[in-house]
Design a protein around this motif. Structure first.
Motif, mmCIF file in Angstrom:
data_model
loop_
_atom_site.group_PDB
_atom_site.id
_atom_site.type_symbol
_atom_site.label_atom_id
_atom_site.label_comp_id
_atom_site.label_asym_id
_atom_site.label_seq_id
_atom_site.Cartn_x
_atom_site.Cartn_y
_atom_site.Cartn_z
ATOM 1 N N LEU A 84 -3.318 -19.248 22.180
ATOM 2 C CA LEU A 84 -2.837 -20.135 23.237
ATOM 3 C C LEU A 84 -3.559 -19.897 24.559
ATOM 4 O O LEU A 84 -3.915 -20.845 25.261
ATOM 5 C CB LEU A 84 -1.337 -19.952 23.432
ATOM 6 C CG LEU A 84 -0.405 -20.620 22.416
ATOM 7 C CD1 LEU A 84 1.047 -20.383 22.813
ATOM 8 C CD2 LEU A 84 -0.682 -22.106 22.304
ATOM 9 N N THR A 85 -3.754 -18.616 24.922
ATOM 10 C CA THR A 85 -4.411 -18.356 26.210
ATOM 11 C C THR A 85 -5.866 -18.815 26.186
ATOM 12 O O THR A 85 -6.373 -19.336 27.181
ATOM 13 C CB THR A 85 -4.332 -16.865 26.578
ATOM 14 O OG1 THR A 85 -4.888 -16.059 25.521
ATOM 15 C CG2 THR A 85 -2.883 -16.435 26.789
ATOM 16 N N TRP A 86 -6.530 -18.650 25.036
ATOM 17 C CA TRP A 86 -7.898 -19.166 24.899
ATOM 18 C C TRP A 86 -7.911 -20.675 25.042
ATOM 19 O O TRP A 86 -8.734 -21.252 25.765
ATOM 20 C CB TRP A 86 -8.467 -18.752 23.545
ATOM 21 C CG TRP A 86 -9.746 -19.453 23.181
ATOM 22 C CD1 TRP A 86 -11.012 -19.133 23.584
ATOM 23 C CD2 TRP A 86 -9.875 -20.618 22.345
ATOM 24 N NE1 TRP A 86 -11.928 -20.014 23.056
ATOM 25 C CE2 TRP A 86 -11.255 -20.934 22.298
ATOM 26 C CE3 TRP A 86 -8.968 -21.402 21.640
ATOM 27 C CZ2 TRP A 86 -11.735 -22.022 21.557
ATOM 28 C CZ3 TRP A 86 -9.445 -22.481 20.910
ATOM 29 C CH2 TRP A 86 -10.810 -22.779 20.875
ATOM 30 N N LEU A 87 -6.976 -21.342 24.368
ATOM 31 C CA LEU A 87 -6.921 -22.800 24.408
ATOM 32 C C LEU A 87 -6.580 -23.289 25.807
ATOM 33 O O LEU A 87 -7.148 -24.282 26.290
ATOM 34 C CB LEU A 87 -5.874 -23.293 23.405
ATOM 35 C CG LEU A 87 -5.878 -24.776 23.052
ATOM 36 C CD1 LEU A 87 -7.205 -25.172 22.417
ATOM 37 C CD2 LEU A 87 -4.716 -25.095 22.109
ATOM 38 N N GLY A 88 -5.646 -22.574 26.465
ATOM 39 C CA GLY A 88 -5.282 -22.961 27.822
ATOM 40 C C GLY A 88 -6.459 -22.902 28.772
ATOM 41 O O GLY A 88 -6.684 -23.816 29.587
ATOM 42 N N ARG A 89 -7.234 -21.831 28.702
ATOM 43 C CA ARG A 89 -8.400 -21.713 29.585
ATOM 44 C C ARG A 89 -9.481 -22.725 29.209
ATOM 45 O O ARG A 89 -10.163 -23.262 30.079
ATOM 46 C CB ARG A 89 -8.951 -20.292 29.549
ATOM 47 C CG ARG A 89 -8.027 -19.297 30.252
ATOM 48 C CD ARG A 89 -8.700 -17.972 30.556
ATOM 49 N NE ARG A 89 -7.816 -17.167 31.392
ATOM 50 C CZ ARG A 89 -7.777 -17.226 32.722
ATOM 51 N NH1 ARG A 89 -8.576 -18.063 33.362
ATOM 52 N NH2 ARG A 89 -6.951 -16.456 33.403
ATOM 53 N N ARG A 90 -9.620 -23.003 27.923
ATOM 54 C CA ARG A 90 -10.596 -24.012 27.499
ATOM 55 C C ARG A 90 -10.244 -25.380 28.072
ATOM 56 O O ARG A 90 -11.124 -26.170 28.434
ATOM 57 C CB ARG A 90 -10.655 -24.095 25.968
ATOM 58 C CG ARG A 90 -11.822 -24.917 25.445
ATOM 59 C CD ARG A 90 -11.794 -25.071 23.942
ATOM 60 N NE ARG A 90 -10.779 -26.029 23.496
ATOM 61 C CZ ARG A 90 -10.711 -26.512 22.257
ATOM 62 N NH1 ARG A 90 -11.565 -26.095 21.321
ATOM 63 N NH2 ARG A 90 -9.770 -27.375 21.918
ATOM 64 N N ASN A 91 -8.939 -25.642 28.176
ATOM 65 C CA ASN A 91 -8.473 -26.931 28.696
ATOM 66 C C ASN A 91 -8.203 -26.919 30.192
ATOM 67 O O ASN A 91 -7.656 -27.885 30.734
ATOM 68 C CB ASN A 91 -7.211 -27.365 27.945
ATOM 69 C CG ASN A 91 -7.469 -27.621 26.471
ATOM 70 O OD1 ASN A 91 -8.592 -27.948 26.084
ATOM 71 N ND2 ASN A 91 -6.445 -27.486 25.645
ATOM 72 N N GLY A 92 -8.546 -25.814 30.857
ATOM 73 C CA GLY A 92 -8.359 -25.737 32.308
ATOM 74 C C GLY A 92 -6.924 -25.525 32.739
ATOM 75 O O GLY A 92 -6.576 -25.815 33.891
ATOM 76 N N GLN A 93 -6.086 -24.999 31.839
ATOM 77 C CA GLN A 93 -4.691 -24.739 32.169
ATOM 78 C C GLN A 93 -4.305 -23.333 31.703
ATOM 79 O O GLN A 93 -3.637 -23.160 30.680
ATOM 80 C CB GLN A 93 -3.774 -25.781 31.518
ATOM 81 C CG GLN A 93 -3.999 -27.191 32.052
ATOM 82 C CD GLN A 93 -3.080 -28.204 31.395
ATOM 83 O OE1 GLN A 93 -3.003 -28.274 30.175
ATOM 84 N NE2 GLN A 93 -2.386 -28.981 32.208
#
Length: 454
Positions: free
Chosen positions: A276-285
């Motif tokens: 989730l944290t990887w995905l959040g940073r990938r999406n700018g959130q």
């Protein structure tokens, strides 16, 4: 006959791709439900072990495996055997490669299914834990590139695993989430899993199912991180966190007890939140609360070592020269799984400092620590405890009998598990009332920790 009808009549052949901690229990339950089951794994040595009737998974007894074999379970490392299947349940391992999710096994499994699945209607189910969007970005991509016509001859669903290793719930007692992007795919996957579990819970997309799984484990990781931070603060202000948690837990609403420990381990809790944290940073959130909780849990092994150092120094022994008996190497009680176990991390650090460790774990035959393959003792030995400079309790296995520890100089208990009637000096993690080295005392509480859960 449609794939849904074949599943309903148990004439479908189920292939479980990845026969490990998740895949083997699933394969046995599908066989018990009346399906012909092919278990495919690239590890031929393990498949041969299964064919001989010997299980390498704690939660699958040899007798249960043999029953499955008699019912038609066929373990194999030959991918051509997959041509006989029309249902594929993928349960391969995932993880992190540095700071990026490692979905290489999912890609390989999907390519294998696309290559060997028969040219007719099939159901592909992902039961591996993946980041939200994996079905869209990886699974469907690999299936399409292999020539599968999605939603026409290939149904895709996500049914996250909910195995409870060493716990109280069996596979058929745990409701399973079923996510798919069409009503037809979702209904077909529910027909399959309704055959082996008490209830299926439908959600309207594969992405929702993927996120539900990561949320479950992120919820636990964040709450463990919270209580670990509060435990360290309790030590600083002279409060017993175990007493505090027990008191708060008397509230019948709005509170769920989590307990401190030396960190988080296993396959799920240390890994899934990072998806989730990887995905959040990938999406700018960025998910900052999740990141901070993960960091707190990651710092707990060092905190434990520092507490042990303080205790040893109060006895005139340096950590670098200490002989320490370590109780428990696994990531949770009553299992033999050491994946991502904080106990192993702590042992490695102790050895790196120069300390000598004597591990005790009835569930672990061998453990590579400090460049050596250690063979833990199966039970606590009074002579060994008396000759140690300290005893460090990291995992509270039910098999442990703690009376022999009365001969130890002192015990550092990260699980609040040492009985209060033992006449041994005990310091507990999070017990601020025993922070001063000259005031070691026996613990008065026997509340068990839920930190180590997969």
């Amino acid at each position: 006959m449609t794939i849904d009808e074949e599943i309903a009549e148990r004439t479908a052949t189920v292939a479980v791709v990845g026969v490990g901690y998740v895949g083997l229990p699933l394969a046995c339950h599908f066989a018990d439900a009346g399906f012909d089951v092919i278990g495919f794994d690239i590890d031929e040595e393990r498949m041969a072990e299964l064919r001989s009737g010997t299980s390498y998974i704690d939660d699958v007894a040899d007798e249960e495996l043999r029953d499955a074999l008699e019912a038609g379970f066929q373990p194999t490392s030959d991918p051509t055997r997959l041509t006989a299947a029309n249902v594929f349940v993928v349960a391969v391992p995932t993880g992190m490669n540095g700071s990026t999710p490692d979905m290489s096994a999912i890609r390989a499994a999907s390519r294998t299914v696309a290559k060997y699945a028969p040219s007719r209607e099939i159901l592909y189910v992902c039961s591996s834990t993946v980041y939200p969007g994996t079905a869209d970005e990886i699974i469907r991509e690999e299936l399409r590139s292999g020539g599968r016509a999605l939603s026409e001859d290939t149904f895709v669903a996500v049914v996250p695993e909910r195995i409870d290793p060493g716990g109280q719930y069996l596979v058929d007692e745990i409701p399973l989430i079923v996510g798919a992007d069409s009503a037809c795919e979702r209904a077909t996957a529910r027909t399959l899993f309704d055959a082996i579990t008490v209830r299926t819970v439908p959600v309207n997309s594969t992405k929702a199912a993927e996120m539900a799984k990561t949320l479950e484990n992120t919820y636990r990781m964040v709450n463990i991180g919270l209580v670990n931070e509060i435990a360290r603060y309790a030590e600083a202000i002279g409060v017993d966190i175990w007493e505090v948690i027990d008191a708060a837990d008397t509230k019948p609403f709005g509170f769920q007890a989590f307990y401190p420990g030396p960190g988080v381990g296993g396959h799920c809790i240390p890994v899934d939140p990072r998806f989730l944290t990887w995905l959040g940073r990938r999406n700018g959130q960025p998910l900052r609360m999740v990141e901070q909780a993960n960091g707190m849990n990651g710092r707990m092994p060092s905190h434990v070592i520092n507490r042990v150092r303080t205790g040893l120094e109060s006895h005139g022994v340096s950590l670098e020269a200490a002989e320490i008996t370590v109780l428990g190497l696994t990531y949770k009680p009553n299992v033999g799984d050491t994946r991502n176990a904080p106990a192993v991390t702590i042992c490695e650090s102790l050895v790196d400092t120069g300390a000598t460790i004597t591990p005790v774990d009835p569930h672990v035959d061998r453990a590579p620590i400090g460049g050596k393959l250690l063979e833990p003792a199966g039970e606590i030995n009074q002579t060994v405890a008396s000759q140690s400079d300290a005893v460090l309790l990291l995992v509270d296995h039910d098999d442990f009998v703690y009376e022999p520890l009365e001969a130890a100089p002192f015990v550092f208990d990260t699980q609040n598990a040492i009985p209060g009637d033992l006449s041994v000096p005990v310091v507990r993690l999070g017990d601020g009332t025993s922070m001063q080295p000259t005031q070691f005392r026996a613990t008065s509480s026997t509340t068990s920790s839920t930190t180590f859960q997969n």
